[in-house]
Design an enzyme around this catalytic site. Structure first.
Site: not given
Ligand code: IMP
Length: 176
Positions: A161, A99, A127, A95-96, A41, A148, A155
């Site tokens: 992407r 979440d 978020k 990091e992208d 990402g 989302f 993606d």
């Molecule tokens: P986390 O571990 O829940 O913080 O999620 C992190 C990873 O989930 C990110 O690096 C993204 O690859 C993916 N991700 C989380 N939210 C989204 C979203 O809204 N769209 C696309 N990918 C997401």
């Protein structure tokens, strides 16, 4: 029916990246940090951020398992480790999106085991209503609501992407 709605334009991203780069240049003007991008990402954010920073720096990537579709698997798996030795180095994680915070927590814990001189976390998106973290994200590009999003590296089922901005993925009949 349109499936995408623009949330953050390419121009907004570009100007925020200039600000982030200036902040990092100021912090690391005496150092040679190593930027570590989290695949897949962050590839676009990493490329644009590195084009804006002026300091001498190095870079590497780490790859982890992430979402399937728009559901989290709940566990993080390491698919590709970094090649660089980060012990005693100033590390900037790129990091992208943060979440739930699961991925960034995994990365942080793993990096800290190598005893870096410092660890700075930069995330383009955050978020805050979702993330349950016991540490701060040092630099956040944009805080967004818990919906989302796709584009600019992010993606949905590996697609979208390549979009140059960040879009809300609107639910519609096509998603079923
Ligand atoms: P986390 O571990 O829940 O913080 O999620 C992190 C990873 O989930 C990110 O690096 C993204 O690859 C993916 N991700 C989380 N939210 C989204 C979203 O809204 N769209 C696309 N990918 C997401």
């Amino acid at each position: 029916m349109e499936r995408f709605e623009i949330l953050i334009s390419a121009q907004q991203i570009a100007s925020r990246i200039k600000e982030i780069a200036a902040e990092l240049d100021e912090t690391f003007k005496e150092e040679v940090p190593i930027f570590i991008g989290i695949l897949n990402g962050s590839f676009m954010f990493m490329a644009d951020l590195l084009r804006e920073v002026k300091m001498d720096c190095e870079m590497d990537f780490i790859k982890l398992s992430s979402y399937r579709g728009n559901e989290t698997s709940g566990t993080v798996r390491l698919l590709k480790d970094i090649s660089a030795d980060i012990t005693g180095r100033h590390v900037v994680i790129v990091e992208d999106i943060v979440d739930s915070g699961l991925t960034i927590k995994f990365i942080k814990d793993r990096m800290m085991e190598a005893d870096p001189a410092s660890l700075t976390i930069v995330s383009l998106l955050h978020k805050p209503d979702v993330a349950k973290l016991d540490f701060a994200i040092d630099i956040v590009g944009f805080e967004i609501s818990p919906e989302f999003v796709v584009g600019y590296g992010l993606d949905y089922d590996q697609k979208f992407r390549n979009f140059d901005g960040i879009y809300r993925l609107k639910e519609g009949p096509e998603d079923n």
